[in-house]
Design a protein around this motif. Structure first.
Motif, PDB file in Angstrom:
ATOM      1  N   ARG A   1       4.778  36.971  26.676  1.00  0.00           N
ATOM      2  CA  ARG A   1       3.522  36.605  27.383  1.00  0.00           C
ATOM      3  C   ARG A   1       2.588  36.144  26.493  1.00  0.00           C
ATOM      4  O   ARG A   1       2.573  36.504  24.949  1.00  0.00           O
ATOM      5  N   ALA A   2       1.800  35.347  26.797  1.00  0.00           N
ATOM      6  CA  ALA A   2       0.655  34.574  25.705  1.00  0.00           C
ATOM      7  C   ALA A   2      -0.366  35.756  25.482  1.00  0.00           C
ATOM      8  O   ALA A   2      -0.923  36.593  26.185  1.00  0.00           O
ATOM      9  N   ILE A   3      -0.636  35.622  24.112  1.00  0.00           N
ATOM     10  CA  ILE A   3      -1.831  36.440  23.787  1.00  0.00           C
ATOM     11  C   ILE A   3      -2.569  35.567  22.738  1.00  0.00           C
ATOM     12  O   ILE A   3      -2.248  34.417  22.439  1.00  0.00           O
ATOM     13  N   VAL A   4      -4.055  36.111  22.795  1.00  0.00           N
ATOM     14  CA  VAL A   4      -4.956  35.552  22.006  1.00  0.00           C
ATOM     15  C   VAL A   4      -5.297  36.630  20.737  1.00  0.00           C
ATOM     16  O   VAL A   4      -5.741  37.643  21.573  1.00  0.00           O
ATOM     17  N   VAL A   5      -5.512  36.334  19.660  1.00  0.00           N
ATOM     18  CA  VAL A   5      -5.598  37.354  18.638  1.00  0.00           C
ATOM     19  C   VAL A   5      -7.046  37.145  18.018  1.00  0.00           C
ATOM     20  O   VAL A   5      -7.202  35.767  17.355  1.00  0.00           O
ATOM     21  N   ASN A   6      -7.973  37.924  18.243  1.00  0.00           N
ATOM     22  CA  ASN A   6      -9.291  37.533  17.614  1.00  0.00           C
ATOM     23  C   ASN A   6      -9.459  38.645  16.227  1.00  0.00           C
ATOM     24  O   ASN A   6      -9.247  39.537  16.131  1.00  0.00           O
ATOM     25  N   GLY A   7      -9.118  37.630  15.042  1.00  0.00           N
ATOM     26  CA  GLY A   7      -9.052  38.393  13.738  1.00  0.00           C
ATOM     27  C   GLY A   7     -10.353  38.676  13.128  1.00  0.00           C
ATOM     28  O   GLY A   7     -11.172  38.452  13.523  1.00  0.00           O
ATOM     29  N   GLU A   8      -9.755  38.707  11.594  1.00  0.00           N
ATOM     30  CA  GLU A   8     -11.062  39.291  10.908  1.00  0.00           C
ATOM     31  C   GLU A   8     -12.139  38.090  10.861  1.00  0.00           C
ATOM     32  O   GLU A   8     -13.221  38.498  10.414  1.00  0.00           O
ATOM     33  N   HIS A   9     -11.917  36.898  11.236  1.00  0.00           N
ATOM     34  CA  HIS A   9     -12.984  35.881  10.911  1.00  0.00           C
ATOM     35  C   HIS A   9     -13.776  35.997  12.125  1.00  0.00           C
ATOM     36  O   HIS A   9     -14.869  35.296  12.296  1.00  0.00           O
ATOM     37  N   GLY A  10     -13.561  36.828  13.301  1.00  0.00           N
ATOM     38  CA  GLY A  10     -14.500  36.918  14.437  1.00  0.00           C
ATOM     39  C   GLY A  10     -14.937  35.714  15.073  1.00  0.00           C
ATOM     40  O   GLY A  10     -14.240  34.887  15.081  1.00  0.00           O
ATOM     41  N   THR A  11     -16.139  35.845  15.886  1.00  0.00           N
ATOM     42  CA  THR A  11     -16.544  34.776  16.602  1.00  0.00           C
ATOM     43  C   THR A  11     -17.661  33.958  16.208  1.00  0.00           C
ATOM     44  O   THR A  11     -18.408  33.216  16.839  1.00  0.00           O
ATOM     45  N   PHE A  12     -17.773  34.207  14.946  1.00  0.00           N
ATOM     46  CA  PHE A  12     -18.931  33.422  14.179  1.00  0.00           C
ATOM     47  C   PHE A  12     -18.847  31.779  14.555  1.00  0.00           C
ATOM     48  O   PHE A  12     -19.801  31.126  14.512  1.00  0.00           O
ATOM     49  N   PHE A  13     -17.628  31.429  14.634  1.00  0.00           N
ATOM     50  CA  PHE A  13     -17.361  29.866  14.532  1.00  0.00           C
ATOM     51  C   PHE A  13     -17.596  29.417  15.834  1.00  0.00           C
ATOM     52  O   PHE A  13     -17.676  28.112  16.011  1.00  0.00           O
ATOM     53  N   ALA A  14     -17.894  29.987  16.945  1.00  0.00           N
ATOM     54  CA  ALA A  14     -18.104  29.567  18.187  1.00  0.00           C
ATOM     55  C   ALA A  14     -19.263  29.246  18.264  1.00  0.00           C
ATOM     56  O   ALA A  14     -20.534  30.170  18.854  1.00  0.00           O
TER      57      ALA A  14
ATOM     58  N   ASN B   1      -5.479  39.909  25.519  1.00  0.00           N
ATOM     59  CA  ASN B   1      -6.341  39.208  24.352  1.00  0.00           C
ATOM     60  C   ASN B   1      -6.556  40.751  23.560  1.00  0.00           C
ATOM     61  O   ASN B   1      -6.908  41.598  23.813  1.00  0.00           O
ATOM     62  N   CYS B   2      -6.127  40.399  22.157  1.00  0.00           N
ATOM     63  CA  CYS B   2      -6.029  41.496  21.254  1.00  0.00           C
ATOM     64  C   CYS B   2      -7.145  41.316  20.243  1.00  0.00           C
ATOM     65  O   CYS B   2      -7.398  40.211  19.677  1.00  0.00           O
ATOM     66  N   THR B   3      -8.213  42.418  19.967  1.00  0.00           N
ATOM     67  CA  THR B   3      -9.135  42.424  18.811  1.00  0.00           C
ATOM     68  C   THR B   3      -8.830  43.450  18.041  1.00  0.00           C
ATOM     69  O   THR B   3      -8.025  44.139  18.220  1.00  0.00           O
ATOM     70  N   VAL B   4      -9.587  43.423  16.800  1.00  0.00           N
ATOM     71  CA  VAL B   4      -9.306  44.457  15.820  1.00  0.00           C
ATOM     72  C   VAL B   4     -10.370  45.513  15.775  1.00  0.00           C
ATOM     73  O   VAL B   4     -10.385  46.659  14.811  1.00  0.00           O
ATOM     74  N   SER B   5     -11.174  45.496  16.668  1.00  0.00           N
ATOM     75  CA  SER B   5     -12.355  46.596  16.712  1.00  0.00           C
ATOM     76  C   SER B   5     -12.813  46.564  18.470  1.00  0.00           C
ATOM     77  O   SER B   5     -12.656  45.672  19.095  1.00  0.00           O
ATOM     78  N   ASP B   6     -13.245  47.808  18.622  1.00  0.00           N
ATOM     79  CA  ASP B   6     -13.875  48.186  20.027  1.00  0.00           C
ATOM     80  C   ASP B   6     -15.332  47.050  20.282  1.00  0.00           C
ATOM     81  O   ASP B   6     -15.484  46.605  21.311  1.00  0.00           O
ATOM     82  N   SER B   7     -15.834  46.975  19.098  1.00  0.00           N
ATOM     83  CA  SER B   7     -16.950  46.000  19.332  1.00  0.00           C
ATOM     84  C   SER B   7     -16.624  44.569  19.735  1.00  0.00           C
ATOM     85  O   SER B   7     -17.458  43.912  20.517  1.00  0.00           O
ATOM     86  N   LEU B   8     -15.653  44.029  18.893  1.00  0.00           N
ATOM     87  CA  LEU B   8     -15.140  42.791  19.249  1.00  0.00           C
ATOM     88  C   LEU B   8     -14.534  42.797  20.485  1.00  0.00           C
ATOM     89  O   LEU B   8     -14.829  41.877  21.433  1.00  0.00           O
ATOM     90  N   ARG B   9     -14.156  44.060  21.295  1.00  0.00           N
ATOM     91  CA  ARG B   9     -13.349  44.213  22.797  1.00  0.00           C
ATOM     92  C   ARG B   9     -14.709  43.673  23.515  1.00  0.00           C
ATOM     93  O   ARG B   9     -14.423  43.096  24.438  1.00  0.00           O
ATOM     94  N   LEU B  10     -15.823  44.633  23.228  1.00  0.00           N
ATOM     95  CA  LEU B  10     -16.838  44.547  24.141  1.00  0.00           C
ATOM     96  C   LEU B  10     -17.437  43.172  24.134  1.00  0.00           C
ATOM     97  O   LEU B  10     -17.797  42.783  25.221  1.00  0.00           O
ATOM     98  N   GLU B  11     -17.620  42.506  22.782  1.00  0.00           N
ATOM     99  CA  GLU B  11     -18.025  41.143  23.089  1.00  0.00           C
ATOM    100  C   GLU B  11     -17.149  40.162  23.459  1.00  0.00           C
ATOM    101  O   GLU B  11     -17.753  39.424  24.166  1.00  0.00           O
ATOM    102  N   MET B  12     -16.009  40.269  23.693  1.00  0.00           N
ATOM    103  CA  MET B  12     -15.141  39.483  24.399  1.00  0.00           C
ATOM    104  C   MET B  12     -15.359  39.501  25.747  1.00  0.00           C
ATOM    105  O   MET B  12     -15.457  38.809  26.739  1.00  0.00           O
ATOM    106  N   GLN B  13     -15.506  40.828  26.275  1.00  0.00           N
ATOM    107  CA  GLN B  13     -15.941  41.161  27.638  1.00  0.00           C
ATOM    108  C   GLN B  13     -17.225  40.680  28.101  1.00  0.00           C
ATOM    109  O   GLN B  13     -17.450  39.952  29.277  1.00  0.00           O
ATOM    110  N   VAL B  14     -18.252  40.750  27.202  1.00  0.00           N
ATOM    111  CA  VAL B  14     -19.600  40.483  27.737  1.00  0.00           C
ATOM    112  C   VAL B  14     -19.698  38.917  27.565  1.00  0.00           C
ATOM    113  O   VAL B  14     -20.174  38.259  28.574  1.00  0.00           O
ATOM    114  N   LEU B  15     -19.475  38.369  26.616  1.00  0.00           N
ATOM    115  CA  LEU B  15     -19.788  36.911  26.080  1.00  0.00           C
ATOM    116  C   LEU B  15     -18.972  36.030  26.980  1.00  0.00           C
ATOM    117  O   LEU B  15     -19.146  34.958  27.109  1.00  0.00           O
ATOM    118  N   PHE B  16     -17.677  36.476  26.901  1.00  0.00           N
ATOM    119  CA  PHE B  16     -16.705  35.537  27.575  1.00  0.00           C
ATOM    120  C   PHE B  16     -16.125  35.834  29.062  1.00  0.00           C
ATOM    121  O   PHE B  16     -15.224  35.097  29.499  1.00  0.00           O
TER     122      PHE B  16
END
Length: 206
Positions: free
Chosen positions: A16-29, A48-63
């Protein structure tokens, strides 16, 4: 995907396809077009896999990614490798930074620390030393550090543990947030004190 979206790594997991949001975060967007592409990509894949709950929330809210399509897989540290070293001599006025120097947030943080923080430290203690430990430093940083007697740069060391153990304090002066800092986990595992910013501590529970 990594070429199109710096800071994100694409792959396959159990077919199954996944996207990993790693330590580089979403700054480059940093553009509308890229954000739109990210939103379409994140919503199209199964997980979609993130490395922290804050990034998980960011992905849900921003995207606008449904909660069912985001999972958090927290970073960890090898506690059998990063052990306390009580027999290592610690200089009372020594400061260390450990991190790759070919990553923009680290470079930004080191330069900011040198410009805005280090002069204040030297006014408090003229004997203070700052050691920057990291691979692939740019030539301009090597030149700049060579002009500051209290600062040295150690590129490409085989083992960062002696530097962490020997410093009175480790600093993580990041201003560009995203992901979680393995360098903080490693220093904590070695029971060494850390000074960081809100962004540097982002993604770490407690």
């Amino acid at each position: 995907w990594a070429t199109l979206l710096p800071g994100f790594v694409g792959g396959r997991l159990f077919g199954r396809a996944i996207v990993v949001n790693g330590e580089h975060g979403t700054f480059f967007a940093d553009s509308f077009r890229r954000r739109l592409l990210q939103k379409l990509l994140f919503r199209a894949v199964a997980t979609n896999c993130t490395v922290s709950d804050s990034l998980r929330l960011e992905m849900q809210v921003l995207f606008s990614v449904p909660e069912s399509q985001v999972e958090t897989i927290v970073n960890g540290v090898d506690v059998d490798r990063f052990l306390p070293q009580p027999d290592t001599a610690v200089h009372p006025d020594s400061v260390a930074f450990v991190g790759s120097l070919d990553w923009r947030p680290n470079l930004d943080g080191v330069v900011w620390f040198l410009d805005a923080i280090w002069p204040h430290v030297l006014r408090l203690s003229s004997a203070a030393t700052f050691t920057i430990v990291g691979r692939n430093p740019p030539a301009w940083l090597l030149r700049r550090v060579s002009e500051i007697p209290s600062v040295r740069l150690e590129p490409g060391v085989p083992d960062v543990r002696p530097y962490v153990a020997g410093a009175a304090v480790s600093v993580v002066p990041l201003r560009i947030a995203g992901g979680s800092r393995l360098k903080i986990c490693e220093a904590l595992a070695m029971q060494r004190p850390i000074v960081t910013t809100d962004g540097g501590a982002e993604g770490l529970a407690g």
